[in-house]
Scaffold this motif. Structure first.
Motif, PDB file in Angstrom:
ATOM      1  N   GLU A 121      29.597 -28.893  -3.045  1.00  0.00           N
ATOM      2  CA  GLU A 121      29.035 -29.405  -4.296  1.00  0.00           C
ATOM      3  C   GLU A 121      28.009 -28.448  -4.893  1.00  0.00           C
ATOM      4  OE1 GLU A 121      30.053 -31.934  -6.089  1.00  0.00           O
ATOM      5  OE2 GLU A 121      31.601 -32.280  -4.578  1.00  0.00           O
ATOM      6  N   GLN A 122      27.182 -27.855  -4.031  1.00  0.00           N
ATOM      7  CA  GLN A 122      26.141 -26.961  -4.544  1.00  0.00           C
ATOM      8  C   GLN A 122      26.711 -25.667  -5.116  1.00  0.00           C
ATOM      9  OE1 GLN A 122      26.595 -27.823  -1.388  1.00  0.00           O
ATOM     10  NE2 GLN A 122      26.280 -26.131   0.031  1.00  0.00           N
ATOM     11  N   GLY A 123      27.977 -25.362  -4.797  1.00  0.00           N
ATOM     12  CA  GLY A 123      28.579 -24.134  -5.299  1.00  0.00           C
ATOM     13  C   GLY A 123      29.345 -24.300  -6.595  1.00  0.00           C
ATOM     14  N   ARG A 124      29.593 -25.537  -7.006  1.00  0.00           N
ATOM     15  CA  ARG A 124      30.424 -25.762  -8.192  1.00  0.00           C
ATOM     16  C   ARG A 124      29.788 -25.254  -9.496  1.00  0.00           C
ATOM     17  NH1 ARG A 124      34.766 -29.441  -6.739  1.00  0.00           N
ATOM     18  NH2 ARG A 124      34.363 -30.314  -4.662  1.00  0.00           N
ATOM     19  N   PRO A 125      28.479 -25.441  -9.717  1.00  0.00           N
ATOM     20  CA  PRO A 125      27.903 -24.905 -10.961  1.00  0.00           C
ATOM     21  C   PRO A 125      28.073 -23.400 -11.105  1.00  0.00           C
ATOM     22  CG  PRO A 125      26.411 -26.504  -9.977  1.00  0.00           C
ATOM     23  CD  PRO A 125      27.490 -26.251  -8.964  1.00  0.00           C
ATOM     24  N   ALA A 126      27.976 -22.659 -10.012  1.00  0.00           N
ATOM     25  CA  ALA A 126      28.144 -21.206 -10.085  1.00  0.00           C
ATOM     26  C   ALA A 126      29.571 -20.835 -10.457  1.00  0.00           C
ATOM     27  CB  ALA A 126      27.761 -20.569  -8.748  1.00  0.00           C
ATOM     28  N   ILE A 127      30.538 -21.628 -10.015  1.00  0.00           N
ATOM     29  CA  ILE A 127      31.933 -21.353 -10.379  1.00  0.00           C
ATOM     30  C   ILE A 127      32.146 -21.615 -11.866  1.00  0.00           C
ATOM     31  CG2 ILE A 127      34.346 -21.888  -9.883  1.00  0.00           C
ATOM     32  CD1 ILE A 127      33.457 -22.818  -7.104  1.00  0.00           C
ATOM     33  N   HIS A 128      31.535 -22.683 -12.380  1.00  0.00           N
ATOM     34  CA  HIS A 128      31.609 -22.936 -13.825  1.00  0.00           C
ATOM     35  C   HIS A 128      30.945 -21.801 -14.605  1.00  0.00           C
ATOM     36  CE1 HIS A 128      33.453 -26.877 -14.138  1.00  0.00           C
ATOM     37  NE2 HIS A 128      32.672 -27.348 -13.174  1.00  0.00           N
ATOM     38  N   ALA A 129      29.820 -21.303 -14.104  1.00  0.00           N
ATOM     39  CA  ALA A 129      29.133 -20.194 -14.775  1.00  0.00           C
ATOM     40  C   ALA A 129      30.005 -18.943 -14.781  1.00  0.00           C
ATOM     41  CB  ALA A 129      27.799 -19.907 -14.083  1.00  0.00           C
ATOM     42  N   ARG A 130      30.753 -18.741 -13.709  1.00  0.00           N
ATOM     43  CA  ARG A 130      31.645 -17.591 -13.658  1.00  0.00           C
ATOM     44  C   ARG A 130      32.757 -17.727 -14.699  1.00  0.00           C
ATOM     45  NH1 ARG A 130      34.996 -16.275  -8.330  1.00  0.00           N
ATOM     46  NH2 ARG A 130      33.184 -17.334  -7.412  1.00  0.00           N
ATOM     47  N   ALA A 131      33.217 -18.950 -14.932  1.00  0.00           N
ATOM     48  CA  ALA A 131      34.229 -19.172 -15.966  1.00  0.00           C
ATOM     49  C   ALA A 131      33.706 -18.754 -17.340  1.00  0.00           C
ATOM     50  CB  ALA A 131      34.652 -20.637 -15.983  1.00  0.00           C
ATOM     51  N   GLN A 132      32.463 -19.112 -17.628  1.00  0.00           N
ATOM     52  CA  GLN A 132      31.884 -18.742 -18.915  1.00  0.00           C
ATOM     53  C   GLN A 132      31.718 -17.228 -19.032  1.00  0.00           C
ATOM     54  OE1 GLN A 132      31.667 -20.970 -21.376  1.00  0.00           O
ATOM     55  NE2 GLN A 132      32.628 -22.245 -19.789  1.00  0.00           N
ATOM     56  N   LEU A 133      31.342 -16.592 -17.934  1.00  0.00           N
ATOM     57  CA  LEU A 133      31.214 -15.132 -17.950  1.00  0.00           C
ATOM     58  C   LEU A 133      32.571 -14.480 -18.191  1.00  0.00           C
ATOM     59  CD1 LEU A 133      29.435 -12.637 -17.594  1.00  0.00           C
ATOM     60  CD2 LEU A 133      29.756 -12.846 -15.111  1.00  0.00           C
ATOM     61  N   ALA A 134      33.620 -15.025 -17.603  1.00  0.00           N
ATOM     62  CA  ALA A 134      34.965 -14.470 -17.796  1.00  0.00           C
ATOM     63  C   ALA A 134      35.367 -14.502 -19.260  1.00  0.00           C
ATOM     64  CB  ALA A 134      35.975 -15.249 -16.962  1.00  0.00           C
ATOM     65  N   ARG A 135      34.927 -15.528 -19.979  1.00  0.00           N
ATOM     66  CA  ARG A 135      35.305 -15.653 -21.387  1.00  0.00           C
ATOM     67  C   ARG A 135      34.608 -14.625 -22.282  1.00  0.00           C
ATOM     68  NH1 ARG A 135      35.711 -21.480 -19.933  1.00  0.00           N
ATOM     69  NH2 ARG A 135      37.956 -21.946 -20.117  1.00  0.00           N
ATOM     70  N   GLU A 136      33.705 -13.846 -21.711  1.00  0.00           N
ATOM     71  CA  GLU A 136      33.131 -12.722 -22.465  1.00  0.00           C
ATOM     72  C   GLU A 136      34.086 -11.542 -22.526  1.00  0.00           C
ATOM     73  OE1 GLU A 136      29.258 -11.709 -21.037  1.00  0.00           O
ATOM     74  OE2 GLU A 136      28.505 -13.786 -21.176  1.00  0.00           O
ATOM     75  N   GLY A 137      35.196 -11.629 -21.795  1.00  0.00           N
ATOM     76  CA  GLY A 137      36.214 -10.602 -21.881  1.00  0.00           C
ATOM     77  C   GLY A 137      36.039  -9.502 -20.843  1.00  0.00           C
TER      78      GLY A 137
END
Length: 260
Positions: A121-137
């Motif tokens: 559970e404590q790792g899920r926010p970081a995975i979501h943050a990585r998704a947003q970073l990926a969308r920077e291209g």
């Protein structure tokens, strides 16, 4: 070796024998399995690029574990592969577990590398943050790749295997940004399968420096799957088949030999 596109998925097919389905993890591709292909001799090896990863198209509906399972079932139907052995890595191990629980009659065995039930559970926010970073291209994917090389490989790999570092980096950097972002979101939302229902021979392999699939967690997972065998590779991080190809190959050969 032939490559087919089945319902938008790139599928590599090699060899003859019982079908062996290979499922890569987040940031991976069919090439996750290239280093251990010799250990799969005697099987009809089916290596897929998951939806939205590598060469496979991103579907209209958002990626999810259930969607991955459905896509795999449809692909196997198209290949008339009713029962398969399954090898999987990382995110792919979650998919494999859900596939085995959803379609128990279709799975002969599981060989899971860097396995996890679901993200903590404590790792899920970081995975979501990585998704947003990926969308920077491109720039975001490069940052992600560099972070993964630094954090998900062992000390020994960093010191002694520069080509492996380049391979991991290239595997991640070549991912389609939106596909990778949705893959992250699918992983962040993943829930554990009811692994106690799994009754097929199961091999669990992790590294002693794998922070995604720590040995203690993998051992605990193995205790929930009847008859599972757990192996911990020394000097290995999360990219097991890249970092320790010979050791992984030997474990696969022994595992499949015992099944015959």
């Amino acid at each position: 070796m032939a490559t087919e596109v089945i319902n938008g998925l790139a599928v590599e097919i090699y060899g003859d024998g019982q079908p062996l389905l290979c499922i890569h993890g987040l940031g991976g591709s069919s090439n996750t399995w290239t280093p251990v292909l010799p250990a799969m001799e005697g099987f009809k090896v089916i290596r897929i690029d998951l939806p939205g990863s590598a060469r496979s198209a991103l579907p209209v509906e958002s990626l999810s574990i259930a969607g991955y399972v459905a896509a795999i079932a449809t692909t196997l139907d198209a290949l008339a592969a009713q029962q398969v052995h399954v090898a999987a890595h990382s995110l792919g191990t979650i998919i494999a577990q859900h596939f085995a629980v959803t379609f128990p009659e279709r799975v002969r065995s599981l060989a899971l590398f860097g396995p996890l039930l679901a993200p903590p559970e404590q790792g899920r926010p970081a995975i979501h943050a990585r998704a947003q970073l990926a969308r920077e291209g491109i720039s975001g994917m490069q940052q992600i790749a560099d972070a993964i090389v630094n954090g998900a490989t062992s000390r020994e790999t960093k010191e002694q295997q520069p080509a492996v570092l380049a391979l991991v980096r290239e595997s991640v950097m070549r991912q389609p940004p939106e596909g990778y972002a949705q893959s992250c979101e699918a992983l962040a939302a993943a829930q554990p399968a009811r692994v106690e229902q799994i009754s097929v021979p199961t091999l669990l392999v992790t590294g002693d420096q794998d922070g995604v699939a720590p040995p203690a967690a993998v051992q605990s997972m193995g205790e929930r799957i009847a008859g599972a065998n757990v192996f911990v590779l020394t000097g290995c991080g999360h990219w097991t088949t890249f970092e320790k190809p010979m050791e992984c190959s030997n474990l696969l050969r022994e595992f499949y030999r015992d099944l015959s």
